[in-house]
Design a protein around this motif. Sequence first.
Motif, mmCIF file in Angstrom:
data_model
loop_
_atom_site.group_PDB
_atom_site.id
_atom_site.type_symbol
_atom_site.label_atom_id
_atom_site.label_comp_id
_atom_site.label_asym_id
_atom_site.label_seq_id
_atom_site.Cartn_x
_atom_site.Cartn_y
_atom_site.Cartn_z
ATOM 1 N N GLY A 96 0.803 -1.210 0.000
ATOM 2 C CA GLY A 96 0.000 0.000 0.000
ATOM 3 C C GLY A 96 0.841 1.268 0.000
ATOM 4 N N GLY A 97 2.013 1.206 -0.611
ATOM 5 C CA GLY A 97 2.880 2.383 -0.691
ATOM 6 C C GLY A 97 3.899 2.477 0.426
ATOM 7 N N ALA B 202 8.675 -7.210 -3.904
ATOM 8 C CA ALA B 202 7.424 -6.945 -4.626
ATOM 9 C C ALA B 202 7.454 -5.572 -5.298
ATOM 10 N N ALA B 203 7.978 -4.565 -4.603
ATOM 11 C CA ALA B 203 8.064 -3.222 -5.177
ATOM 12 C C ALA B 203 9.042 -3.207 -6.358
ATOM 13 N N HIS B 204 10.142 -3.917 -6.225
ATOM 14 C CA HIS B 204 11.118 -4.007 -7.313
ATOM 15 C C HIS B 204 10.477 -4.654 -8.541
ATOM 16 N N ASN B 205 9.777 -5.742 -8.338
ATOM 17 C CA ASN B 205 9.125 -6.429 -9.454
ATOM 18 C C ASN B 205 8.043 -5.567 -10.092
ATOM 19 N N ILE C 255 11.428 3.295 2.280
ATOM 20 C CA ILE C 255 10.790 2.377 3.224
ATOM 21 C C ILE C 255 10.155 3.204 4.328
ATOM 22 N N ASP C 256 8.863 2.997 4.523
ATOM 23 C CA ASP C 256 8.148 3.703 5.583
ATOM 24 C C ASP C 256 8.747 3.304 6.934
ATOM 25 N N PRO C 257 9.018 4.268 7.800
ATOM 26 C CA PRO C 257 9.632 3.976 9.105
ATOM 27 C C PRO C 257 8.843 2.971 9.952
ATOM 28 N N SER C 258 7.558 2.859 9.737
ATOM 29 C CA SER C 258 6.763 1.921 10.537
ATOM 30 C C SER C 258 7.164 0.468 10.274
ATOM 31 N N LEU C 259 7.877 0.209 9.191
ATOM 32 C CA LEU C 259 8.294 -1.156 8.866
ATOM 33 C C LEU C 259 9.664 -1.511 9.442
ATOM 34 N N LEU C 260 10.334 -0.566 10.039
ATOM 35 C CA LEU C 260 11.692 -0.797 10.520
ATOM 36 C C LEU C 260 11.699 -1.348 11.944
#
Length: 107
Positions: A36-37, A73-76, A54-59
């Motif tokens: 979702g971005g 997935a984003a790369h593909n 990368i959204d900080p919430s994923l770190l």
Amino acid sequence: MKDLLGLMGKAKEMQAKFQAMQEEIAALEATGQSGGGLVKVTLTGKFEMTKLEIDPSLLKSDEAEILEDLVLAAHNDAKGKVEAAMQEKTKELTAGLPIPPGMKLPF
């Protein structure tokens, strides 16, 4: 003989157009995203990654596997967009040419 000269002229013209198209494709940029971005990847027309967001919430250390999957997935997604743009530009250039189906250009 005129036909041969005309054909040679067209071949040179096509070569110049392919060269210009390759330069145009190399200058392309496409951004793919996943989650979702939350993860975004930007690729050039040569499939080189120029940006990764990368959204900080994923770190979070316990979510590394999720982050890895989202980056892939984003790369593909970005790669698919670059390939689609390349295909469209090739189609525009070769419109009207008797090229067999499935033949990929540029070579």
